[in-house]
Design a protein around this motif. Structure first.
Motif, PDB file in Angstrom:
ATOM      1  N   LEU A   1      -0.713   2.562   6.904  1.00  0.00           N
ATOM      2  CA  LEU A   1      -0.678   2.720   8.356  1.00  0.00           C
ATOM      3  C   LEU A   1      -1.556   1.689   9.052  1.00  0.00           C
ATOM      4  O   LEU A   1      -1.217   1.190  10.130  1.00  0.00           O
ATOM      5  CB  LEU A   1      -1.124   4.133   8.741  1.00  0.00           C
ATOM      6  N   GLU A   2      -2.677   1.384   8.437  1.00  0.00           N
ATOM      7  CA  GLU A   2      -3.599   0.403   9.001  1.00  0.00           C
ATOM      8  C   GLU A   2      -2.925  -0.955   9.182  1.00  0.00           C
ATOM      9  O   GLU A   2      -3.036  -1.589  10.236  1.00  0.00           O
ATOM     10  CB  GLU A   2      -4.817   0.267   8.078  1.00  0.00           C
ATOM     11  N   TYR A   3      -2.211  -1.388   8.145  1.00  0.00           N
ATOM     12  CA  TYR A   3      -1.553  -2.698   8.212  1.00  0.00           C
ATOM     13  C   TYR A   3      -0.309  -2.673   9.092  1.00  0.00           C
ATOM     14  O   TYR A   3      -0.042  -3.642   9.824  1.00  0.00           O
ATOM     15  CB  TYR A   3      -1.241  -3.206   6.797  1.00  0.00           C
TER      16      TYR A   3
ATOM     17  N   TYR B   1       0.826  -1.210   0.000  1.00  0.00           N
ATOM     18  CA  TYR B   1       0.000   0.000   0.000  1.00  0.00           C
ATOM     19  C   TYR B   1       0.861   1.261   0.000  1.00  0.00           C
ATOM     20  O   TYR B   1       0.467   2.286  -0.570  1.00  0.00           O
ATOM     21  CB  TYR B   1      -0.967  -0.014   1.181  1.00  0.00           C
ATOM     22  N   SER B   2       2.041   1.173   0.575  1.00  0.00           N
ATOM     23  CA  SER B   2       2.983   2.297   0.504  1.00  0.00           C
ATOM     24  C   SER B   2       3.402   2.537  -0.935  1.00  0.00           C
ATOM     25  O   SER B   2       3.442   3.684  -1.409  1.00  0.00           O
ATOM     26  CB  SER B   2       4.206   2.000   1.370  1.00  0.00           C
TER      27      SER B   2
ATOM     28  N   SER C   1       0.043  -0.822  11.666  1.00  0.00           N
ATOM     29  CA  SER C   1      -0.474  -0.751  13.034  1.00  0.00           C
ATOM     30  C   SER C   1      -0.934  -2.124  13.536  1.00  0.00           C
ATOM     31  O   SER C   1      -0.858  -2.417  14.734  1.00  0.00           O
ATOM     32  CB  SER C   1      -1.640   0.244  13.114  1.00  0.00           C
TER      33      SER C   1
ATOM     34  N   GLU D   1      -1.144   4.603  -1.030  1.00  0.00           N
ATOM     35  CA  GLU D   1      -2.320   4.607  -0.151  1.00  0.00           C
ATOM     36  C   GLU D   1      -1.850   4.615   1.303  1.00  0.00           C
ATOM     37  O   GLU D   1      -1.795   3.576   1.980  1.00  0.00           O
ATOM     38  CB  GLU D   1      -3.215   3.407  -0.446  1.00  0.00           C
ATOM     39  N   LYS D   2      -1.515   5.796   1.801  1.00  0.00           N
ATOM     40  CA  LYS D   2      -0.872   5.939   3.096  1.00  0.00           C
ATOM     41  C   LYS D   2      -1.759   5.479   4.257  1.00  0.00           C
ATOM     42  O   LYS D   2      -1.273   4.908   5.237  1.00  0.00           O
ATOM     43  CB  LYS D   2      -0.434   7.392   3.316  1.00  0.00           C
ATOM     44  N   GLN D   3      -3.044   5.744   4.174  1.00  0.00           N
ATOM     45  CA  GLN D   3      -3.944   5.351   5.254  1.00  0.00           C
ATOM     46  C   GLN D   3      -3.992   3.831   5.384  1.00  0.00           C
ATOM     47  O   GLN D   3      -3.953   3.284   6.496  1.00  0.00           O
ATOM     48  CB  GLN D   3      -5.350   5.913   5.006  1.00  0.00           C
ATOM     49  N   LYS D   4      -4.093   3.142   4.245  1.00  0.00           N
ATOM     50  CA  LYS D   4      -4.099   1.681   4.230  1.00  0.00           C
ATOM     51  C   LYS D   4      -2.760   1.155   4.762  1.00  0.00           C
ATOM     52  O   LYS D   4      -2.698   0.158   5.501  1.00  0.00           O
ATOM     53  CB  LYS D   4      -4.336   1.163   2.814  1.00  0.00           C
TER      54      LYS D   4
END
Length: 260
Positions: free
Chosen positions: A239-241, A229-230, A243, A234-237
């Motif tokens: 960070l989600e993974y 995703y990086s 995290s 897709e920065k939000q995605k």
């Protein structure tokens, strides 16, 4: 030392000969008074094999404990122990464990970044696994070879070995190894810039790791998905993974890549 002149040399030689014959006589008498029961050759070989078979697992376990320390010095020590176990398994005629030990030595060399030495041992293990029909071990070794080629940037060769390993792992029901191989394939597609293809393989791997309860494998795979995703921006995605991955890493106390 007594110097012997030419006039006494013959006498001295005679005395030595007498002592030699006397010694032989005594030895022969002792031999007759204590008869030795001959051990058949086949039985002797069997005893030697049994002794080696009993000793090998202990030495192998010592090697594993050293490998778990993960320091360069401990890994070198593990190689010495694994090679000692290898000799014992060969002496015992245990081809299955011989193949396993060869692969294990390859893994340690791989962790020491000695890729060619790793390949050398993997390539000794592979035909042995095939010879004894150990499909599980064959799949592990094929994946390990794929990992080395991936590390060396030889992705087409890596994919070839991964694709050989995958149906074998599935065939014997080794789900963890299947997930590891899927992870390797995902990494190749990520390297090739095929992010969606990488996600396809990583998601398959993640589902398996979660199903079998392998938290370490799950952590790595979540981290890898975050990397995809990086790459996609897709920065939000991402960070989600990341995290999700972080607490699993902490709980597992991971300090190095997983082994076999």
């Amino acid at each position: 030392m007594i110097k012997i002149d030419k006039n006494t040399k013959g006498v001295a030689m005679f005395d030595r000969a007498q002592w030699f014959l006397a010694g032989m006589s005594i030895a022969f008498s002792v031999h007759l008074s204590h008869p030795v029961t001959a051990v058949p050759v086949g039985k002797a070989v069997q005893i030697a094999q049994t002794n080696s078979s009993n000793a090998a697992p202990k030495v192998y376990e010592e090697a594993e404990k050293l490998e778990e320390q993960r320091t360069a010095e401990a890994l070198r020590g593990a190689i010495v122990k694994y090679k000692e176990a290898l000799k014992l398994y060969r002496k015992a005629g245990d081809r299955n464990r011989e193949a396993t030990t060869l692969t294990r030595i390859g893994v340690v060399y791989d962790n020491l970044e000695e890729k060619q030495k790793a390949l050398e041992y993997y390539n000794q293990s592979l035909p042995l696994s095939r010879e004894v029909g150990d499909r599980k071990q064959e799949a592990i070794t094929l994946t390990s070879i794929g990992d080395v080629y991936s590390d060396l940037g030889k992705n087409p060769e890596a994919l070839e070995y991964y694709n050989q390993a995958l149906p074998l792992s599935r065939g014997v029901g080794d789900h963890k190894q299947e997930a590891i191989t899927l992870n390797g394939i995902g990494q190749l597609y990520l390297d090739w810039g095929e992010q969606h293809k990488a996600l396809e393989y990583y998601n398959q791997s993640l589902s398996i790791f979660q199903a079998v309860g392998d938290r370490r494998g799950e952590a790595y795979t979540l981290n890898n998905i975050g990397q995809v995703y990086s790459a996609l921006g897709e920065k939000q995605k991402m960070l989600e993974y990341y995290s999700q991955s972080l607490p699993l890493f902490r709980n597992c106390s991971i300090t190095a890549a997983w082994g076999i």
